[in-house]
Scaffold this motif. Structure first.
Motif, mmCIF file in Angstrom:
data_model
loop_
_atom_site.group_PDB
_atom_site.id
_atom_site.type_symbol
_atom_site.label_atom_id
_atom_site.label_comp_id
_atom_site.label_asym_id
_atom_site.label_seq_id
_atom_site.Cartn_x
_atom_site.Cartn_y
_atom_site.Cartn_z
ATOM 1 N N VAL B 201 0.849 -1.213 0.000
ATOM 2 C CA VAL B 201 0.000 0.000 0.000
ATOM 3 C C VAL B 201 0.871 1.246 0.000
ATOM 4 N N GLY B 202 1.966 1.185 0.781
ATOM 5 C CA GLY B 202 2.866 2.330 0.860
ATOM 6 C C GLY B 202 3.440 2.690 -0.488
ATOM 7 N N GLN B 203 3.809 1.644 -1.280
ATOM 8 C CA GLN B 203 4.397 1.930 -2.593
ATOM 9 C C GLN B 203 3.361 2.565 -3.531
ATOM 10 N N LYS B 204 2.124 2.021 -3.481
ATOM 11 C CA LYS B 204 1.080 2.599 -4.354
ATOM 12 C C LYS B 204 0.821 4.056 -3.994
ATOM 13 N N LEU B 205 0.767 4.282 -2.679
ATOM 14 C CA LEU B 205 0.483 5.638 -2.199
ATOM 15 C C LEU B 205 1.611 6.589 -2.584
ATOM 16 N N ALA B 206 2.828 6.124 -2.434
ATOM 17 C CA ALA B 206 3.993 6.948 -2.782
ATOM 18 C C ALA B 206 3.943 7.313 -4.257
ATOM 19 N N ALA B 207 3.505 6.338 -5.092
ATOM 20 C CA ALA B 207 3.412 6.630 -6.528
ATOM 21 C C ALA B 207 2.368 7.718 -6.774
ATOM 22 N N ARG B 208 1.244 7.630 -6.076
ATOM 23 C CA ARG B 208 0.182 8.647 -6.254
ATOM 24 C C ARG B 208 0.654 10.032 -5.828
ATOM 25 N N LEU B 209 1.443 10.031 -4.751
ATOM 26 C CA LEU B 209 1.899 11.328 -4.240
ATOM 27 C C LEU B 209 3.151 11.821 -4.962
ATOM 28 N N GLY B 210 3.637 11.039 -5.899
ATOM 29 C CA GLY B 210 4.814 11.466 -6.646
ATOM 30 C C GLY B 210 6.102 11.337 -5.858
ATOM 31 N N LEU B 211 6.159 10.347 -4.924
ATOM 32 C CA LEU B 211 7.376 10.150 -4.134
ATOM 33 C C LEU B 211 8.170 8.984 -4.728
ATOM 34 N N PRO B 212 9.499 8.999 -4.561
ATOM 35 C CA PRO B 212 10.301 7.851 -5.043
ATOM 36 C C PRO B 212 9.995 6.598 -4.231
ATOM 37 N N GLY B 213 9.810 5.465 -4.894
ATOM 38 C CA GLY B 213 9.482 4.240 -4.196
ATOM 39 C C GLY B 213 10.717 3.545 -3.654
ATOM 40 N N THR B 214 10.631 2.966 -2.449
ATOM 41 C CA THR B 214 11.730 2.154 -1.909
ATOM 42 C C THR B 214 11.158 0.834 -1.430
ATOM 43 N N ASP B 215 12.021 -0.049 -0.949
ATOM 44 C CA ASP B 215 11.556 -1.337 -0.443
ATOM 45 C C ASP B 215 11.405 -1.329 1.071
ATOM 46 N N ASP B 216 11.677 -0.205 1.678
ATOM 47 C CA ASP B 216 11.611 -0.107 3.137
ATOM 48 C C ASP B 216 10.281 0.555 3.545
ATOM 49 N N ALA B 217 9.423 -0.238 4.216
ATOM 50 C CA ALA B 217 8.083 0.260 4.562
ATOM 51 C C ALA B 217 8.165 1.467 5.493
ATOM 52 N N LYS B 218 9.066 1.395 6.484
ATOM 53 C CA LYS B 218 9.186 2.491 7.447
ATOM 54 C C LYS B 218 9.642 3.780 6.766
ATOM 55 N N ALA B 219 10.573 3.651 5.816
ATOM 56 C CA ALA B 219 11.060 4.821 5.086
ATOM 57 C C ALA B 219 9.921 5.445 4.272
ATOM 58 N N LEU B 220 9.093 4.539 3.651
ATOM 59 C CA LEU B 220 7.945 5.024 2.886
ATOM 60 C C LEU B 220 7.004 5.828 3.782
ATOM 61 N N ARG B 221 6.717 5.249 4.968
ATOM 62 C CA ARG B 221 5.809 5.919 5.902
ATOM 63 C C ARG B 221 6.317 7.325 6.262
ATOM 64 N N ASP B 222 7.633 7.401 6.558
ATOM 65 C CA ASP B 222 8.203 8.691 6.947
ATOM 66 C C ASP B 222 8.145 9.688 5.791
ATOM 67 N N ALA B 223 8.388 9.169 4.579
ATOM 68 C CA ALA B 223 8.356 10.066 3.416
ATOM 69 C C ALA B 223 6.951 10.627 3.215
ATOM 70 N N ILE B 224 5.940 9.720 3.382
ATOM 71 C CA ILE B 224 4.552 10.167 3.197
ATOM 72 C C ILE B 224 4.166 11.186 4.260
ATOM 73 N N ARG B 225 4.570 10.892 5.500
ATOM 74 C CA ARG B 225 4.248 11.818 6.585
ATOM 75 C C ARG B 225 4.881 13.193 6.328
ATOM 76 N N ALA B 226 6.182 13.151 5.875
ATOM 77 C CA ALA B 226 6.885 14.407 5.599
ATOM 78 C C ALA B 226 6.170 15.179 4.497
ATOM 79 N N LYS B 227 5.680 14.444 3.486
ATOM 80 C CA LYS B 227 4.988 15.102 2.367
ATOM 81 C C LYS B 227 3.717 15.815 2.858
#
Lengths: 313, 231
Positions: B201-227
């Motif tokens: 879900v994190g990767q799909k969401l990151a794609a929607r928000l225009g964020l670079p995708g990674t394989d680390d779920a925690k990193a994705l969460r932090d990136a989304i929160r920062a956005k």
């Protein structure tokens, strides 16, 4: 589906600002036809935006802003076209007589109350002279006791029409309160008219008793008929207003009251210029012996006859 | 906006006009009263400047002038309200200051007749002193109308002034409302997700928000929160 609020504002706000500016200019009526077409388009756009705001951004300041903008634009665009400002000519040739005929019942009733009051006042003076002292003040009495009429005297520091102005103002007050007190289901109106009649009868009675009867009748001959008619019309307007509370017909009382008020206020406003005109007659023609009484009587009867013939043609 | 006049426009949008209460109406009345008083005072002093004793001078004027003057004075008070309300779209100076206006029940500008009714009825509302009749009627009526308003078919509404200037600073690079809802949902439920779901879900969401995708779920969460927080 909805875009974020700031983006919505950023995208649509230029048009809102434009509409606001146009509405401000519309007040001075300086818009050309193409601009008015533009105004129309802008208003419809803002209406659509308001609908969007009500659905997606309810309770935000943007919704309140659009609401206010649309309310102002609506009031400007859908202004009823000059209907209330009907020409004076049509009003006095058609509307006013028609309204008088419509409200003839209450007008008759108010005339009856006035007549009853006058009779009562005269009888009081005749049968209970002591009681009559409450009705006719010492001011008037002192004149009558000297065997003259207040309107004849130029010696007491007042010009002959000094009293006439007061009577005129009093009549104006009577007319307005007779109309406005109609909201007490007509009771207040009836009381005002009755009180006025009582005073009239008492003054006439006192004058006749004091031996200045001819003078007072000569005084009121010229302006009396129309003045009393106007008071009856104002009283009729008040009673018509009160009738809405007693007998609202097929409407609710509030709606009936609103409808009758529109009729009654036209009667009152229509009668006002006559009141001023008759005030002039009262000031110039009526007082003193400058005009012979047969002339005054002729003026009074003819004007009264003409007035009602015009209204009831 | 509990007390509001609902107006159905031909554009099929309901416009709400917030109804003015007792307080603002009293305020507007006091302002008008002060204005009339000031004008009267100035007029009196101007007259006494030329005529030493106005009362006796008035008694020496001709009947016509006096009756005209008396009638003018009598109507001046009434005309002040009615003429201004019609000319200024339901406002007098006091009402303009307090930002309230008289409108008809359908939200249209007040007409001559309606204004005439409501201002002639003023004397009944005023009876016997200081508007007790009017105030009681206003307290009973849901639309805060005094007797004159009830008979004239009018309501007093508030003009709102909303300043949209605070939207000037906002840049347009913000998250769409739907994405925002999704992202907040994701962040709040992050700890309840299976690790696989956290990543997917994190990767799909990151794609929607225009964020670079990674394989680390925690990193994705932090990136989304920062956005979300940079909005």
């Amino acid at each position: 589906m909805a875009e974020p609020l700031p983006a919505f504002v950023a995208r649509r706000r230029p048009e809102w600002t434009q509409l606001e500016a146009m509405l401000a200019r519309q007040k001075s009526k300086s818009l050309s036809l193409p601009e008015l077409t533009k105004l129309d388009a802008l208003y419809r756009g803002a209406s659509a935006d308001l609908a969007v705001a009500q659905a997606a951004y309810a309770g935000t300041d943007v919704q309140r802003f659009l609401n206010q903008l649309c309310a102002t634009a609506y009031a400007t665009i859908y202004k009823p076209r000059g209907a209330p400002m009907e020409s004076l000519r049509t009003f006095y040739l058609q509307t006013f007589p028609r309204l008088v005929r419509e409200v003839l019942g209450p007008i008759r009733l108010s005339a009856a109350i006035l007549g009853f009051g006058a009779l009562l006042g005269a009888m009081t003076v005749w049968l209970h002279p002591d009681g009559a002292r409450f009705l006719v003040g010492p001011d008037l009495r002192s004149f009558i006791d000297r065997g003259e009429l207040w309107t004849d005297s130029a010696l007491n520091g007042r010009t002959p029409s000094g009293m006439a102005t007061e009577i005129f103002l009093n009549n104006l007050k009577v007319m307005i309160s007779a109309f406005a007190l109609g909201v007490t289901a007509g009771l207040g109106t009836a009381l005002v008219i009755l009180g006025n009649g009582l005073f009239l009868g008492a003054v006439l009675g006192t004058c006749v008793q004091g031996g200045v009867g001819p003078n007072i009748f000569s005084f009121i001959a010229a302006h009396g008929p129309i003045e009393l008619s106007l008071i009856c019309i104002a009283g009729g307007a008040g009673l018509h207003l009160g009738r809405a509370l007693i007998e609202p017909g097929e409407h609710s009382r509030a709606v009936a009251l609103r409808g009758n008020a529109q009729v009654s206020v036209q009667l009152l406003l229509g009668a006002a210029p006559f009141m001023v005109a008759i005030g002039v007659v009262e000031g110039f023609v009526s007082p003193g012996p400058y005009f012979p009484w047969p002339l005054k009587l002729a003026v009074g009867l003819l004007s009264g006859f003409g007035f009602w013939r015009w209204l009831l043609k | 906006m509990s007390d509001a006049l609902q107006v159905a426009t031909p554009e099929r949008v309901a416009v709400e006009l917030p109804i003015a209460g007792l307080g603002s109406r009293a305020m507007a009345y006091l302002v008008d009263l002060a204005l009339l008083g000031a004008v009267g005072l100035v007029a009196y002093f101007v007259v006494t400047f030329f005529v030493p004793d106005p009362v006796n001078a008035a008694l020496e004027l001709s009947a016509f002038v006096r009756i005209a003057a008396a009638a003018a004075l009598f109507f001046a008070l009434w005309v002040y309200w009615t003429l201004l309300e019609v000319a200024w779209q339901g406002q007098t100076p006091g009402k303009r200051l307090v930002r309230i206006r008289v409108v008809k029940l359908d939200g249209s500008p007040v007409t001559v007749l309606s204004s005439a009714v409501r201002n002639l009825l003023r004397i009944v509302d005023f009876m016997p002193v200081c508007y007790p009749v009017g105030i009681i009627t206003m307290l009973v009526d849901r639309k805060h109308r005094r007797l004159g308003d009830l008979l004239g078919g009018t309501v007093l509404v508030r003009d709102e002034q909303v300043d949209l200037a605070r939207y000037d600073q906002v840049t347009t690079s913000t998250v769409a409302v739907d994405d925002l809802a999704l992202a907040m949902n994701y962040l709040s439920r992050f700890d309840d997700f299976e690790p696989a779901a956290q990543l997917r879900v994190g990767q799909k969401l990151a794609a929607r928000l225009g964020l670079p995708g990674t394989d680390d779920a925690k990193a994705l969460r932090d990136a989304i929160r920062a956005k979300l927080e940079t909005r």
